[in-house]
Design a protein around this motif. Sequence first.
Motif, PDB file in Angstrom:
ATOM      1  N   TYR A 144      42.560  65.304  42.966  1.00 57.94           N
ATOM      2  CA  TYR A 144      42.171  63.939  43.332  1.00 57.94           C
ATOM      3  C   TYR A 144      42.537  63.597  44.772  1.00 57.94           C
ATOM      4  O   TYR A 144      41.936  62.715  45.379  1.00 57.94           O
ATOM      5  N   SER A 145      43.527  64.280  45.304  1.00 59.57           N
ATOM      6  CA  SER A 145      43.938  64.083  46.693  1.00 59.57           C
ATOM      7  C   SER A 145      44.499  65.402  47.210  1.00 59.57           C
ATOM      8  O   SER A 145      45.213  66.107  46.476  1.00 59.57           O
ATOM      9  N   PRO A 146      44.153  65.813  48.450  1.00 59.40           N
ATOM     10  CA  PRO A 146      43.492  65.041  49.499  1.00 59.40           C
ATOM     11  C   PRO A 146      41.967  64.952  49.401  1.00 59.40           C
ATOM     12  O   PRO A 146      41.322  64.327  50.218  1.00 59.40           O
ATOM     13  N   LYS A 147      41.358  65.613  48.421  1.00 62.40           N
ATOM     14  CA  LYS A 147      39.911  65.574  48.238  1.00 62.40           C
ATOM     15  C   LYS A 147      39.620  65.652  46.748  1.00 62.40           C
ATOM     16  O   LYS A 147      40.375  66.250  45.993  1.00 62.40           O
ATOM     17  N   SER A 148      38.531  65.054  46.325  1.00 62.28           N
ATOM     18  CA  SER A 148      38.179  65.091  44.907  1.00 62.28           C
ATOM     19  C   SER A 148      37.310  66.309  44.615  1.00 62.28           C
ATOM     20  O   SER A 148      36.224  66.462  45.183  1.00 62.28           O
TER      21      SER A 148
END
Length: 289
Positions: free
Chosen positions: A76-80
């Motif tokens: 979910y973080s740093p990118k989904s």
Amino acid sequence: MIRTSLHKSLILIPLVFLALLLAGCGSSKKSGKSNEYSPETGSVTPGAVSTDDCRQVLANYGLWQRLKTPVTLRLYSPKSVSISGNAVMERGKSIMISLRFLGMEIGSLYVTNDSIQIIDKFNKRYVKEPLAQLLAGFPVNISNVQDLLLGRPFLLGSERPVADMPGKFDITADSNTLWMLIPKSSPAGMDYGFSFSPVECLAGIIIKAGQHKPVSVTYSGQTETVCGPMASETKIEATAGKNEIDAVIEWNFKKARWGSQVSTEPPSLPRNAERIPASKILKSISTLQ
């Protein structure tokens, strides 16, 4: 578009793994009202979790030798991004996570007590590095990582079940539904502890090492397997470099296989695969921002 998605999915494996191994180990703050249990005296303040309750919970974590189960990794973080596949583990010896896209294997992670290998089949390249070099003296073994991933308490550096080592832990009971399992000693500069709530469920681990930010691992969906309790969801919150990591690992124990039903062959390299340094994988993490 597909190539970009595959690239991000493959980066997800080392990102989560590095967060677990490098971000450190942690300590749980004890409440000023907590009641301490001593394995030597076997006493808990009245009104708190009973000695027998604690011992029974720890005794429920049975031994296992081999496990194969579907797994889904969600970042979910740093990118989904999310990707599914299968995990194959041999207790104390190896962890393999094979990822698939549209029915084809696109990559894998393979970890033993000696090395870590990441294969990108889509681009025909791989990373293989000594695990000792990566850990830089951190006294974790494969059994510890397996327990952390599957939602089971452990003692750093030991492969023994915690129920066999009562003298190695203190128990603090804050109420009749919450208690904590704290190792009596930890490696220099490191602290970690396990919280249980309700009484029979491992709720999470807080891990801290030196100046690193704490790693928080929380569990949900405890499942009773043939080898004792395991968590259906493992949520990891940590920091790897400049990246804040928020990831969830989902295990499908309803479709799991155990013991002699499981083959633990190491993954094979693609023909003419290029070996690249780990620094390239780590550099790729920045592209997820």
